[in-house]
Scaffold this motif. Structure first.
Motif, PDB file in Angstrom:
ATOM      1  N   ILE B   3     -28.656  69.176 -20.641  1.00 40.38           N
ATOM      2  CA  ILE B   3     -28.218  67.825 -21.030  1.00 40.38           C
ATOM      3  C   ILE B   3     -27.165  67.960 -22.128  1.00 40.38           C
ATOM      4  CG2 ILE B   3     -28.956  65.654 -22.112  1.00 40.38           C
ATOM      5  CD1 ILE B   3     -31.725  66.164 -20.750  1.00 40.38           C
ATOM      6  N   ALA B  97     -26.654  65.619 -17.213  1.00 43.87           N
ATOM      7  CA  ALA B  97     -26.597  64.308 -17.861  1.00 43.87           C
ATOM      8  C   ALA B  97     -25.842  64.421 -19.181  1.00 43.87           C
ATOM      9  CB  ALA B  97     -28.002  63.767 -18.110  1.00 43.87           C
ATOM     10  N   VAL B  99     -25.518  62.396 -22.971  1.00 45.07           N
ATOM     11  CA  VAL B  99     -26.154  61.419 -23.855  1.00 45.07           C
ATOM     12  C   VAL B  99     -25.254  61.177 -25.059  1.00 45.07           C
ATOM     13  CG1 VAL B  99     -28.143  60.972 -25.373  1.00 45.07           C
ATOM     14  CG2 VAL B  99     -28.484  62.121 -23.160  1.00 45.07           C
ATOM     15  N   VAL B 285     -28.516  53.017 -19.652  1.00 39.41           N
ATOM     16  CA  VAL B 285     -28.105  54.091 -18.749  1.00 39.41           C
ATOM     17  C   VAL B 285     -27.018  53.563 -17.817  1.00 39.41           C
ATOM     18  CG1 VAL B 285     -28.864  55.644 -16.905  1.00 39.41           C
ATOM     19  CG2 VAL B 285     -30.368  55.188 -18.845  1.00 39.41           C
ATOM     20  N   LEU B 292     -25.795  61.440 -14.735  1.00 40.25           N
ATOM     21  CA  LEU B 292     -26.380  60.401 -15.584  1.00 40.25           C
ATOM     22  C   LEU B 292     -25.621  60.292 -16.900  1.00 40.25           C
ATOM     23  CD1 LEU B 292     -30.243  60.917 -15.365  1.00 40.25           C
ATOM     24  CD2 LEU B 292     -28.999  58.846 -14.741  1.00 40.25           C
ATOM     25  N   VAL B 293     -25.404  59.065 -17.363  1.00 41.52           N
ATOM     26  CA  VAL B 293     -24.856  58.849 -18.695  1.00 41.52           C
ATOM     27  C   VAL B 293     -25.823  57.922 -19.426  1.00 41.52           C
ATOM     28  CG1 VAL B 293     -22.942  57.909 -20.053  1.00 41.52           C
ATOM     29  CG2 VAL B 293     -22.469  59.097 -17.894  1.00 41.52           C
ATOM     30  N   VAL B 294     -26.369  58.406 -20.562  1.00 45.88           N
ATOM     31  CA  VAL B 294     -27.300  57.603 -21.347  1.00 45.88           C
ATOM     32  C   VAL B 294     -26.594  57.188 -22.634  1.00 45.88           C
ATOM     33  CG1 VAL B 294     -29.548  57.526 -22.497  1.00 45.88           C
ATOM     34  CG2 VAL B 294     -29.271  58.850 -20.384  1.00 45.88           C
ATOM     35  N   ILE B 309     -32.723  61.418 -24.839  1.00 46.26           N
ATOM     36  CA  ILE B 309     -32.749  62.715 -24.136  1.00 46.26           C
ATOM     37  C   ILE B 309     -33.908  62.729 -23.133  1.00 46.26           C
ATOM     38  CG2 ILE B 309     -33.126  65.211 -24.443  1.00 46.26           C
ATOM     39  CD1 ILE B 309     -31.627  64.851 -27.192  1.00 46.26           C
ATOM     40  N   ALA B 312     -32.877  60.887 -20.038  1.00 48.90           N
ATOM     41  CA  ALA B 312     -31.988  61.725 -19.226  1.00 48.90           C
ATOM     42  C   ALA B 312     -32.810  62.769 -18.462  1.00 48.90           C
ATOM     43  CB  ALA B 312     -30.963  62.402 -20.123  1.00 48.90           C
ATOM     44  N   LYS B 313     -33.746  63.404 -19.172  1.00 42.07           N
ATOM     45  CA  LYS B 313     -34.610  64.437 -18.569  1.00 42.07           C
ATOM     46  C   LYS B 313     -35.414  63.841 -17.408  1.00 42.07           C
ATOM     47  CE  LYS B 313     -38.841  66.938 -20.016  1.00 42.07           C
ATOM     48  NZ  LYS B 313     -39.877  65.943 -19.629  1.00 42.07           N
TER      49      LYS B 313
END
Lengths: 358, 358
Positions: B3, B97, B99, B285, B292-294, B309, B312-313
């Protein structure tokens, strides 16, 4: 001056509406308040509430538009409803304004279908006071038009400015467009286009976009928006305030000295409610018709009805509709985009009406 | 699992972001958290905060996209910014991802321009937890797309349902469209059309329209709306809650036993804030990209970063993007309207980006 009052609308029934009419008749000597509704109900209330010597003629209307009814269909199906009869008094010139605490959609439909638009006005808009940290601003449209074009927002800005100036007494009221960002260029297509039009509109104090936070802080006097967004904005603020009050009470009464907490919470919430109480502001006004329509909250008590009548009276005294008419005509003559070109088809006016008639 | 964490974003600076990374690295043993930012800053913080033995590689990025910058322009002008470098790690498959607690617009632009849309997705949408009286629901879109079409809302409904099911663990999540009235037929053109599409969309539990009040009461799990309305909805609720808390404190400390009031108010407000605190929900998100973008709140502290995080995980473990991809492809194959036909031009994706590049 004659103001037609729908006696049959509102959550608290005719007793409360008539109590408000009596208060208003005592306070405003030069106003005739026509009580529109079921004569037997009105007569009984007037007798019970001691209204002798007051200027409160009864105008019979045998039907009532209920809260759940489809507005345009109900207005057509119930020609002898209190709302339709009251609107007709305005249309034929007997009354100059129509006040109701009934079904908002019904009031809009009765106003638009019975009274009709002012010449040059593309869309009538519902304008409402909105509580801020500093006092009140006005927001329009809060629900008459779910879909609008930039030139509609331009007219809302002009009508809102004149309303803030002449009814609320604000000198040079600031006007902003509700958006998802303050910077120029922020917003959806509608907002971006309207921003450009408002920059070029003479006679208004346009200050750009505004976000919810700044509205709450009292940054602007007039908030311009489409009826879909405006309705969601107002209802979201109301719902959040209500939820937070509830949660505050839960939390204040959950502590170890819960009785003290409860006592303080109740007192504080009463003061908070008084600060955000809009009953003295007389409810929302449908601007842009050939007559004034004042839509008080369904929960209005006598005091709120009196203030709604006061707003109608002030609107008539200030000749707000003529001022709007003059400004719109002037801008049309100057060739600004204000009036655009649009079919005058009555049923294009609100999407609610359109959908029902489709 | 890798990530990429933007260390340079957020109101509290790299110290707090890295503290969150350290918490996450301790909690989630199988995750590599790549710290993207200025190496000297990161090294100093890692040394200061005792991160020995943790899986926290440094990925150098010399620039920072600041809060005030125009998103798309900043992403283009700063190819070595932490956001762009982190997005590139996702694009080239090094990370799954990205973050950040930085500029939301920048994160959207970096995600859309660098990572790119998932095949079949018309518009990525920003989904966010929203506090209700019962817990949390999710709202999308809260700001990625100011102007959308009904088929976009349809995809939002599908993505939101899958998110609520697989990330929040809600069985058969209910989906509703934010509108100015609950009845079918209420809303602007967009809502009315989307309502019809959602009724016909398989695999979602569509329940109709919803108003703000019912959202606050916890009536629905997923709220579908365009990014303009959704942004105003979320910000209006936030601003109202903030103003009301302020007014409550003013009123509780204004009474005759103001010290007791102040004490109780502070304690109650702390509990209220805890109830509506979304830091454990990991922020918003951006769904619909190939990675993925958080986007955590700018005000995120270490705990909120750790939860971002975690989101995302979880998204990677649950393979949420593949599930969305599968559902979209399936519906495209079945010939439902889901994917429509639209130019895949990247710059049509958000009006913010479009306006900047125009």
């Amino acid at each position: 001056m004659n103001i037609a009052l729908d006696v049959m609308g509102g959550d608290h029934g005719p007793a409360e509406i008539i109590a408000g009419a009596i208060e208003a008749a005592r306070a405003y000597k030069n106003v005739t308040i026509s009580l529109v509704g079921k004569p037997e109900v009105i007569q009984a209330e007037l007798a019970r509430q001691n209204a002798t010597g007051l200027n409160l003629p009864i105008v019979p209307a045998s039907e009532v538009i209920e809260m759940g009814e489809k507005p345009a269909a109900a207005v057509r199906a119930k020609p002898d409803s209190s709302m339709v009869v009251a609107s007709r008094l305005v249309r034929n010139g007997t009354a100059q304004a129509f006040v109701t605490a009934g079904n908002t959609g019904g009031a809009l439909a009765a106003g638009i279908l019975q009274i009709g638009r002012m010449r040059g006005i593309l869309r009538p808009a519902l304008i409402s006071p909105f509580p801020t940290h500093r006092g009140f601003c006005v927001v329009l449209d809060i629900g008459a038009n779910a879909d609008v074009r930039p030139e509609h927002l331009q007219q809302f800005a002009v009508m809102g400015s004149l309303y803030a100036r002449h009814i609320l007494g604000i000198v040079n009221p600031s006007v902003r467009i509700l958006s998802n960002g303050e910077e120029a260029g922020k917003g959806n297509h509608l907002v971006v286009e309207a921003f450009r039009l408002l920059e070029q509109t003479p006679g208004i104090n346009f200050q750009g976009n505004v976000e919810s936070k700044e509205i709450m802080e009292g940054l602007t006097d007039v908030v311009v928006t489409d009826g879909f967004t405006g309705n969601i904005f107002v209802k979201t603020a109301e719902a959040t305030a209500k939820l937070l009050q509830q949660v505050m009470i839960e939390e204040l009464t959950a502590g170890p000295i819960s009785s003290v907490g409860a006592f303080l919470a109740q007192a504080a919430l009463r003061r908070v409610r008084r600060r955000v109480d809009d009953s003295e502001y007389g409810g929302a006004v449908l601007l842009g018709l050939s007559g004034l329509v004042v839509v008080a909250h369904g929960r209005s008590k006598a005091n709120a009805i009196r203030h709604a009548i006061r707003v109608a009276k002030q609107g008539i005294e200030q000749d707000i509709l003529a001022k709007i008419q003059r400004e719109v005509s002037r801008q049309m003559a100057e060739g600004t985009d204000l009036a655009g070109s649009e079919s005058m088809d009555m049923f294009n006016q609100t999407s609610t009406l359109k959908k029902e008639t489709a």
